[in-house]
Design an enzyme around this catalytic site. Structure first.
Site, PDB file in Angstrom:
ATOM      1  N   HIS A  19       7.451   3.879  -1.650  1.00  0.00           N
ATOM      2  CA  HIS A  19       6.566   2.804  -1.249  1.00  0.00           C
ATOM      3  C   HIS A  19       7.390   1.799  -0.704  1.00  0.00           C
ATOM      4  O   HIS A  19       7.041   0.911   0.143  1.00  0.00           O
ATOM      5  CB  HIS A  19       5.353   2.639  -2.325  1.00  0.00           C
ATOM      6  CG  HIS A  19       4.571   3.617  -2.655  1.00  0.00           C
ATOM      7  ND1 HIS A  19       3.926   4.026  -3.768  1.00  0.00           N
ATOM      8  CD2 HIS A  19       3.930   4.682  -1.732  1.00  0.00           C
ATOM      9  CE1 HIS A  19       3.060   5.009  -3.526  1.00  0.00           C
ATOM     10  NE2 HIS A  19       3.212   5.494  -2.213  1.00  0.00           N
ATOM     11  N   HIS A  42      -1.094  13.928   2.434  1.00  0.00           N
ATOM     12  CA  HIS A  42      -1.361  14.249   1.388  1.00  0.00           C
ATOM     13  C   HIS A  42      -1.506  12.931   0.392  1.00  0.00           C
ATOM     14  O   HIS A  42      -0.827  12.389  -0.421  1.00  0.00           O
ATOM     15  CB  HIS A  42      -0.027  15.003   0.632  1.00  0.00           C
ATOM     16  CG  HIS A  42       0.354  16.084   1.272  1.00  0.00           C
ATOM     17  ND1 HIS A  42       0.841  16.218   2.459  1.00  0.00           N
ATOM     18  CD2 HIS A  42       0.276  17.362   0.941  1.00  0.00           C
ATOM     19  CE1 HIS A  42       1.162  17.399   2.772  1.00  0.00           C
ATOM     20  NE2 HIS A  42       0.794  18.252   1.934  1.00  0.00           N
ATOM     21  N   SER A 103      -0.476   5.724  -1.627  1.00  0.00           N
ATOM     22  CA  SER A 103       0.153   5.642  -0.438  1.00  0.00           C
ATOM     23  C   SER A 103      -1.160   5.060   0.647  1.00  0.00           C
ATOM     24  O   SER A 103      -1.122   4.470   1.611  1.00  0.00           O
ATOM     25  CB  SER A 103       0.378   7.157   0.091  1.00  0.00           C
ATOM     26  OG  SER A 103       1.633   7.541  -0.667  1.00  0.00           O
ATOM     27  N   GLU A 121      -6.802  14.743   2.201  1.00  0.00           N
ATOM     28  CA  GLU A 121      -6.589  15.146   0.731  1.00  0.00           C
ATOM     29  C   GLU A 121      -7.105  16.488   0.591  1.00  0.00           C
ATOM     30  O   GLU A 121      -8.145  16.702   0.717  1.00  0.00           O
ATOM     31  CB  GLU A 121      -7.224  14.198  -0.128  1.00  0.00           C
ATOM     32  CG  GLU A 121      -7.017  14.396  -1.658  1.00  0.00           C
ATOM     33  CD  GLU A 121      -5.631  14.901  -2.094  1.00  0.00           C
ATOM     34  OE1 GLU A 121      -5.384  15.972  -2.734  1.00  0.00           O
ATOM     35  OE2 GLU A 121      -4.731  14.166  -1.762  1.00  0.00           O
ATOM     36  N   ASP A 150      -6.521  20.364   4.591  1.00  0.00           N
ATOM     37  CA  ASP A 150      -5.114  20.477   4.361  1.00  0.00           C
ATOM     38  C   ASP A 150      -4.595  19.575   5.564  1.00  0.00           C
ATOM     39  O   ASP A 150      -4.775  19.562   6.586  1.00  0.00           O
ATOM     40  CB  ASP A 150      -4.692  22.120   4.883  1.00  0.00           C
ATOM     41  CG  ASP A 150      -3.336  22.260   4.839  1.00  0.00           C
ATOM     42  OD1 ASP A 150      -2.733  21.848   5.808  1.00  0.00           O
ATOM     43  OD2 ASP A 150      -2.833  23.014   4.096  1.00  0.00           O
ATOM     44  N   GLY A 151      -3.620  18.822   4.913  1.00  0.00           N
ATOM     45  CA  GLY A 151      -3.396  17.673   5.886  1.00  0.00           C
ATOM     46  C   GLY A 151      -2.269  18.152   6.945  1.00  0.00           C
ATOM     47  O   GLY A 151      -1.973  17.437   7.908  1.00  0.00           O
ATOM     48  N   ASP A 171       3.944  13.593   1.964  1.00  0.00           N
ATOM     49  CA  ASP A 171       4.520  13.547   0.620  1.00  0.00           C
ATOM     50  C   ASP A 171       3.734  14.668  -0.293  1.00  0.00           C
ATOM     51  O   ASP A 171       3.073  14.211  -1.329  1.00  0.00           O
ATOM     52  CB  ASP A 171       4.663  12.459   0.018  1.00  0.00           C
ATOM     53  CG  ASP A 171       3.206  11.554  -0.305  1.00  0.00           C
ATOM     54  OD1 ASP A 171       2.232  12.062   0.643  1.00  0.00           O
ATOM     55  OD2 ASP A 171       3.010  10.932  -1.027  1.00  0.00           O
TER      56      ASP A 171
END
Length: 286
Positions: A19, A42, A103, A121, A150-151, A171
């Site tokens: 971050h 994610h 995030s 997510e 699914d990202g 990530d």
């Protein structure tokens, strides 16, 4: 596999590394007025209560954000750390450290009227938390889209984006061995569609060393301008915690990012212990 929940690890040293990088990249991008689409593949939750059952079980934040929070007065002269800690302070209900931003918040808190934010997510419970939390400034809720899915697949479906600029954070948990190859395949295809995109990829440093094959494939992919930063809490041989370090790749990094992040990490490392080290270099140059 949907067992991973980041709440158990929120605010740990890897979150700090990730971050700090995200915050610095956004700072650079916002210096220009042209619109940006931010994508988090994610996402997890918008923020985490540090006294929640999951976070309080391992309390990894005590060796991560809490050490910086407790040292914030003497770190006030380091610009990036001071600004990053001020951002965290803005999320607290009082003077104590009670919440850690995920995030989606780091990406969304400074979204402007011309920008867009897409969050993905896959875990149903984490997505419900995310949907209930505010991560963009009041009045800009229409600029946000969150998707239960699914990202990596979602990213490819929405490329190219309508805005002139694109910033992506990837990530994964990397619980599955296949995720390393899936990330490379997605990055190669995504950068083929949008060559100017700024992409941030977080990866864990684990004794098994699976990240190295991922880095080697990316280095041989033909992509240019890939910068790498790794914070090691200890060496692989000394590790008794599984994850001994945190890695970040930035593809098409903004000019000046490395110097700014190096300065912040240099001040942070002593708080991680005598074994902590930082290594930064170009994985692939111009």
């Amino acid at each position: 596999m949907l067992s991973y929940q980041h709440a158990y690890h929120a605010g740990n040293f890897a979150d700090v590394h990730k971050h700090l990088c995200v915050h610095a990249v956004i700072d650079h991008l916002l210096r220009k007025k042209s619109a940006i689409t931010f994508i988090d593949t994610h996402a997890g939750r918008g923020h985490y209560a540090l006294d929640a059952d999951e976070t309080a079980r391992l309390m990894e934040y005590r060796e991560g954000v809490a050490r910086l929070w407790d040292a914030r007065e003497r770190l006030s002269a380091e610009p990036l750390l001071a600004d990053w800690l001020a951002a965290i302070a803005s999320l607290q209900p009082g003077r104590r450290l009670e919440r850690y931003p995920g995030s989606p918040w780091w990406l969304g808190a400074r979204v402007r009227r011309q920008d867009r934010l897409s969050l993905f997510e896959l875990h149903p419970g984490e997505h419900r938390h995310l949907a209930d939390q505010s991560v963009v400034p009041a009045g800009l809720e229409g600029n946000l889209r969150h998707t239960h899915g699914d990202g990596l697949a979602g990213l490819m479906k929405i490329l190219p984006v309508a805005t002139p600029r694109l910033c992506v954070l990837i990530d994964p948990s990397f619980e599955r061995k296949d995720e390393y190859a899936e990330v490379v395949d997605t990055l190669v295809e995504a950068l083929h569609k949008v060559r100017h995109a700024v992409v941030m990829l977080w990866y864990p440093l684990l004794p098994a060393g699976r990240h190295q094959a991922m880095l080697d494939r990316l280095a041989a992919s033909g992509m240019r301008k890939i910068w790498r930063s790794e914070v090691r809490r200890e060496s692989p041989a000394q590790s008794s915690h599984g994850m001994y370090g945190s890695g970040m790749l930035v593809i098409n990094p903004p000019w000046g990012l490395q110097e700014r992040l190096d300065g912040a990490i240099t001040h942070w490392l002593p708080l991680l212990g005598d074994r902590a080290r930082h290594h930064a270099e170009w994985l692939v140059g111009e």
